[in-house]
Design a protein around this motif. Sequence first.
Motif, short mmCIF file in Angstrom:
data_model
loop_
_atom_site.label_atom_id
_atom_site.label_comp_id
_atom_site.label_asym_id
_atom_site.label_seq_id
_atom_site.Cartn_x
_atom_site.Cartn_y
_atom_site.Cartn_z
N LEU A 20 0.77 -1.20 0.12
CA LEU A 20 0.00 0.00 -0.10
C LEU A 20 0.99 1.31 0.04
O LEU A 20 1.08 1.91 1.10
N PRO A 21 1.36 1.67 -1.23
CA PRO A 21 2.34 2.70 -1.26
C PRO A 21 1.80 3.99 -0.68
O PRO A 21 0.69 4.27 -0.86
N GLY A 22 2.68 4.61 0.02
CA GLY A 22 2.37 5.96 0.81
C GLY A 22 1.05 6.00 1.80
O GLY A 22 0.51 6.85 1.73
N LYS A 23 0.95 4.74 2.28
CA LYS A 23 -0.18 4.61 2.98
C LYS A 23 -0.44 5.43 4.29
O LYS A 23 -1.48 5.77 4.57
N ASN A 24 0.75 5.90 4.60
CA ASN A 24 0.72 6.93 6.18
C ASN A 24 -0.23 8.13 5.69
O ASN A 24 -0.69 8.89 6.77
#
Length: 233
Positions: A20-24
Amino acid sequence: MTQQLDIVAIIPARAGSKRLPGKNMLPLAGKPLIQWSLDAAKESGVVDLTLVTSDDPAVLELARQQDVMAIKRPLELASDTATTVDAVLNALQQLESKGYSAQRVVLLQPTSPLRTAQNIQSAVQRMEETSATSIVSVCAMDHTPLWANTLPHDGNMDQFLSTELINKRSQDLPTYYRLNGAVYLINKQALIDHHNFFVPPTYALLMDRTNSVDIDTAEDLVFAEFLSRQQSN
């Protein structure tokens, strides 16, 4: 002169996520995922200072905009093999270099957005009531692990369950709990000495499964969105 604090909240937010790229920074019910942990720390009323450690410029900028201490994580601590403990210890070292020292550390992983301010308060209360060195949050498992096993190559299930379990009802079996990753509260020196969050005596903080959602996939994010909207209604 070093400023002495009781509890510092550390929120680790590594940029890299393969599933889940860039999830934060992904939106959850109208705000970035990490914002949920920032808000919980602030609203708890028991955290003296909140610190975000990240290699993601967007995360660091969001923290700075809210007067949260932003620590740029070294690249060697932002890889897939770097541990959360190493990142936390590095953040504590940088905190000390800025003139702050804490007695206790609460780790709030941004992947547990539905953890509440009350959960953090309860962890502190639990520590004080038990004289624990560390408090670790758990929740009851959805399904008993006694009904789980490995499978041989051919899928034969003759030995999958022990005979005494075959006709057992789930309600007749003991309740098992799992780590939910939402709250880790520990004496700072114990963390430094042992390099882990399980330093005896360690006691559990029991949380509802609803507040224990861990965001690892896009499906997790959709589920958390659903739960957050249910709770707000």
